[in-house]
Design a protein around this motif. Structure first.
Motif, short mmCIF file in Angstrom:
data_model
loop_
_atom_site.label_atom_id
_atom_site.label_comp_id
_atom_site.label_asym_id
_atom_site.label_seq_id
_atom_site.Cartn_x
_atom_site.Cartn_y
_atom_site.Cartn_z
N TRP A 218 1.07 -1.13 0.19
CA TRP A 218 0.29 0.48 0.19
C TRP A 218 0.77 1.12 -0.36
O TRP A 218 0.47 1.79 -0.80
CB TRP A 218 -1.31 0.18 0.97
N LEU A 219 2.30 1.08 1.06
CA LEU A 219 2.70 2.59 0.78
C LEU A 219 3.53 2.40 -0.38
O LEU A 219 3.87 3.68 -0.67
CB LEU A 219 3.33 2.22 1.91
N ASN A 222 2.45 4.67 -3.01
CA ASN A 222 1.77 6.24 -3.13
C ASN A 222 2.17 6.62 -4.04
O ASN A 222 4.13 7.02 -3.54
CB ASN A 222 1.95 6.28 -1.34
N ASP A 224 2.26 9.88 -4.27
CA ASP A 224 3.53 11.11 -3.64
C ASP A 224 4.13 10.92 -3.18
O ASP A 224 4.69 12.13 -2.75
CB ASP A 224 2.39 11.25 -2.72
N ALA A 250 7.92 8.25 3.16
CA ALA A 250 6.80 7.72 3.66
C ALA A 250 6.56 7.49 4.72
O ALA A 250 5.64 7.51 5.78
CB ALA A 250 5.93 6.64 1.94
N TRP A 407 -4.87 9.59 7.12
CA TRP A 407 -4.35 8.55 6.97
C TRP A 407 -4.97 6.56 7.08
O TRP A 407 -5.80 6.10 6.86
CB TRP A 407 -2.64 8.21 6.08
#
Length: 897
Positions: A218-219, A222, A224, A250, A407
């Motif tokens: 999941w991380l 990301n 971003d 992250a 989050w």
């Protein structure tokens, strides 16, 4: 640099027109996820230390092997079938094969490719670590099963990979694995991996490692933090210069693990406590051990069990046995109440400069305004102005205190990762069921105290799941605190046995019969200690049986005339509704009459809950209470801090009757209903009397003993023998004294010896209920994960479409929402700006909805289609007229989650 085959495969692709690269090369995404795993499994952190200890390996060794495996988590994306999902990205990528359909997900494809092809071919290849040979590859399969199951459930096995991979795809995957071995395992010590005992030790640990894999994916996905990169670059250069740095950013963006404060004294946690109760004294003084521990605290209502549990929680945390807490409650209403209550104290577990997160975790958490406010506040700095501006009401203060990271709030699957969580037991039980992302829930609970309130309130199905949860939690090093006012001896033994099974130890022998109130602590030098209780809650409750509803209504009228507040707890919603109408017909003022049950629209349920707490709660005033009547179902019998002058209850099992009696004169008040805070002062409202609406427990009771007046009670509580025993003990005594009589009452109904007293004619019904209980336990055994098998498909009935229940119900319910026809459109019943449709929802039994569907008028079809187009979440909609200007619609997939 010669271009490697694996640079022709994409791993992530943009779904929109974002600037920059439109796709991320697969090897880079694999390294991104591995880099997150590198950060999550730092050898000096408790998680890695604990997992390594269970595996009997060094933390550094575990970290190295696991991040290598994480780098292979998306091997299935080398499948041409997967690559064909996007044919518009670049001519530099492999071309789609129209004959290969993406009919199996890439997680399973990757694991099957390893099993069927890659492992054998790698064994034939010379690898860079020549001293190790290739034998270690035979021991890698269970580790790859963990990481390829990164989408929330173990991968499938034995798929025909030729239907999904071309030869070039296999070659690309082979090349990537070989380079990953060179990158991560160049000087790795493979000897621990060759130990067959490690494979056995891996099985119970695999569940948490699977959670790490899910979280890392999941991380690592990301955008971003992990920008898309579509140009070939040496893997080592990307790993060192990009992946590790982005992963660090992250992880730094996540909520920091707050520093735990050493326990000082009870005043730090609860400034309002002038004199600790005996149970709280026990929580302050009981010696703690250095291993996971189970506490079971049994005491009467009002004895301060929650505060005692939180004292133990902070002490256990300060001793290094946990980093946080999850409080599991029986219902969403009780979870909402506890969320507000905990918001005032949880920061005291941590140092003052920390920002611990507090999460509400249940199916409608987004409908709690206090929770939503905390999410908004988490996205901006909290300043003094936030506390000073506004109306200074309780919810605003709570929202400013209950820091919640956005989050974490994004998904209930992540909710248990918060430092402090409050929610239903269901959210925790999903950790031991074959539900998607259960491993993430289990990981989230891993370093937490699991505090379960009202343990007696769960049926045999949930009790069996709770046993499995205690076993799993103990196995991963977690401690547990269980609270109950009334716990049968057999249930206490079962819970202790489950926890010790998780520890791999023999359970202690418990006293029989046990004393009460009682604190059970294990493993410990002294497992059981009888506790005194506070003087204010030592009392005798008179029992007066009411034979008919007319007698009940007459008693309510007398109480209202005397200015007393009354609660009548009915066992079914149907009965509660009818009694509400009967009281209106009997002349009770509608302004003095309230109805509270589980089948209100959500917006009305919230307003009713707030009003109930305002009129009958801890802070209620004589002006609020005077002459007020509440008709309620079981929603008020546990965990809600309510106080009534007069309590009337339908017949129910003895433990629930005791719970209901705990809402009778719960707080010390004067004759007018004002709270008396002074210690040692007795309640001035007279001797409490519990009115029991029940047939007489005659010795010659027949099969129709509960019918027709109490047919609903028998439907809800089918063990008619236990109901008869309850009535016999209560009516025969005429009163009971707490805490002296609690254990005798409970064992007098639930012990094996008690069955001998049940009239023979009632035994058939009782045996049917017992058989039903056994079926529920068998269902739980069937549904619960076989955790000893490890994170693998054979551990449970894993299915994409199956929803394994956390609790069993007699009948399926349908999520239905109220709507109003306005200006030719369907509008939500709830007149609010946010979550209007969700707040308009009510749950109905399926048979009621099917009956209602027959009344849907044809002329509303056009409005239905318009609503469908506007509300994409609705899979299908039906409409039912209720009254003028109001209709109802049903969404099969609903908002209830």
């Amino acid at each position: 640099m010669a271009k490697k085959l694996y640079y022709k495969y994409w791993g992530k692709a943009c779904a929109d027109d974002r600037q920059g690269s439109s796709y991320h090369l697969l090897p880079y995404h694999c390294l991104d996820v591995a880099a997150v795993g590198w950060q999550l499994l730092k050898p000096d952190k408790p998680l890695c230390k604990q997992l390594a200890k269970q595996l009997e390996v060094e933390p550094e060794w575990l970290r190295t092997l696991f991040i290598f495996c994480l780098a292979l988590h998306d091997l299935g994306k080398f499948a041409r079938a997967f690559q064909g999902l996007r044919q518009d990205l670049s001519d530099d990528l492999v071309k789609a094969n129209p004959r290969m359909s993406y009919s199996e997900r890439h997680d399973s494809l990757g694991f099957c490719l390893w099993q069927e092809t890659l492992q054998t071919k790698l064994l034939e290849q010379p690898l860079s670590n020549k001293s190790a040979g290739n034998g270690w590859l035979d021991h890698l399969e269970p580790w790859l099963e963990i990481v390829t199951g990164h989408h929330g459930m173990p991968p499938k096995t034995k798929l025909r990979t030729r239907n999904f991979f071309e030869v070039e795809d296999e070659q690309a995957a082979m090349a990537f694995i070989q380079d990953a071995i060179a990158l991560f395992l160049g000087d790795f010590d493979f000897q621990p991996l060759l130990n067959k005992a490690l494979k056995k030790r891996l099985k119970p640990v695999s569940w948490q490692l699977a959670g790490v894999a899910v979280l890392a994916d999941w991380l690592g996905s990301n955008q971003d933090y992990f920008s898309y990169f579509d140009k070939p670059k040496d893997l080592n250069v990307y790993w060192q210069g990009t992946a590790l740095e982005q992963a660090k950013e992250a992880i730094c963006a996540l909520p920091k693990t707050p520093e735990i404060k050493a326990f000082q004294n009870i005043k730090d946690l609860f400034p309002f406590i002038q004199q600790p109760t005996p149970l709280q004294h026990y929580a302050l003084a009981e010696p703690l051990t250095e291993q996971p521990q189970l506490f079971i605290l049994e005491d009467v209502t009002g004895a301060g069990k929650t505060e005692a549990a939180l004292i133990l929680t902070q002490r256990l945390m300060a001793q290094g046995l946990a980093d946080g807490l999850y409080i599991a409650l029986p219902t969403m209403a009780t979870a909402n109440a506890m969320y507000k209550r905990l918001g005032k104290v949880y920061r005291q577990f941590y140092e003052s400069d920390s920002d611990p997160s507090l999460i509400l975790a249940h199916g409608t958490q987004e409908l709690s305004q206090a929770f939503q406010d905390s999410v908004v506040l988490a996205q901006q700095p909290i300043t003094d102005g936030d506390y000073l501006n506004g109306n200074n009401e309780e919810d605003q203060e709570l929202s400013a205190t209950a820091y919640c990271n956005a989050w974490l709030a994004d998904s209930r699957k992540k909710a248990l990762l918060a430092d402090v969580g409050v929610g239903t037991l269901d959210q925790a039980l999903l950790a031991v069921l074959p539900a998607r992302h259960q491993s993430l829930r289990l990981l989230g609970l891993g370093r937490k105290i699991l505090l379960v309130d009202e343990v007696h309130a769960y049926d045999s199905y949930m009790q069996k799941l709770l046993d499995a949860l205690l076993e799993a939690h103990a196995r991963q090093g977690g401690s547990v605190v269980l609270l109950s006012a009334t716990l049968p001896q057999t249930m206490r033994e079962t819970l202790v046995n489950a926890f010790h099974k998780g520890l791999g130890q023999a359970a202690p022998t418990l006293s029989d019969p046990a004393q009460y109130p009682l604190a059970t602590h294990t493993p410990a030098a002294t497992v059981e200690q009888q506790i005194d209780t506070r003087e204010a809650v030592k009392r005798t409750v008179n029992i007066q049986r009411l034979d008919s509803e007319d007698e009940v209504i007459a008693q309510i009228r007398l109480a209202v005339a005397a200015g007393q507040c009354v609660c009548w707890i009915r066992n079914t919603v149907k009965a509660a509704r009818q009694s509400y109408q009967d009281l209106l017909d009997a002349g009770i003022d509608a302004n003095r009459l309230s109805l509270f049950h589980s089948r209100f629209a959500m917006i009305d349920r919230q307003e009713t809950e707030i009003r109930t707490l305002q009129y009958f709660g801890d802070g209620s005033t004589p002006e609020h209470r005077k002459g007020q009547v509440l008709i309620a179902t079981q929603v008020v019998e546990q965990s809600l801090d309510l106080d009534f002058d007069v309590m009337i209850t339908d017949l129910a099992p003895i433990d629930l009757i005791i719970q209901r009696a705990g809402r009778l004169m719960r707080h010390v008040r004067d004759a007018q209903g004002n709270r008396i805070g002074q210690e040692g002062v007795k309640d001035q409202r007279g001797t409490p009397t519990l009115y029991l609406f029940s047939p007489h427990p005659v010795e010659d009771a027949d099969v129709n003993w509960l019918k027709p007046d109490h047919a609903g009670t028998q439907a809800v509580y089918p063990h008619i023998g236990q109901l008869w025993l309850t009535a016999k003990h209560l009516v025969g005594r005429g009163q009971f004294t707490m805490p002296d009589d609690a254990r005798d009452l409970i064992e007098g109904v639930y012990s094996f010896d008690a069955e001998a007293d049940i009239p023979d004619v009632l035994l058939d019904g009782s045996m049917q209920a017992t058989s039903k209980t056994m079926v529920q336990k068998s269902m739980a055994d069937l549904n619960v994960l076989k955790l000893n098998k490890g994170y693998t498909r054979s551990s449970g009935d894993w299915d994409e479409e199956t929803r394994i229940p956390t609790r069993l119900t007699e009948e399926e319910t349908v999520s239905v929402a109220l709507a109003i026809v306005e200006n030719g459109q369907l509008k939500p019943y709830a007149k609010v700006d946010s979550y209007a449709w969700a707040l308009s929802i009510v749950k109905l039994p399926e048979h009621q909805w099917k009956k209602a569907q027959q009344q849907i008028p044809d002329n509303l079809n056009a409005l239905i289609e318009t609503l469908k187009a506007a509300q994409k979440a609705l899979r299908w909609v039906e409409i039912l007229p209720l009254e003028e200007g109001q209709v109802i619609y049903s969404s099969q997939h609903g908002f209830m989650g």
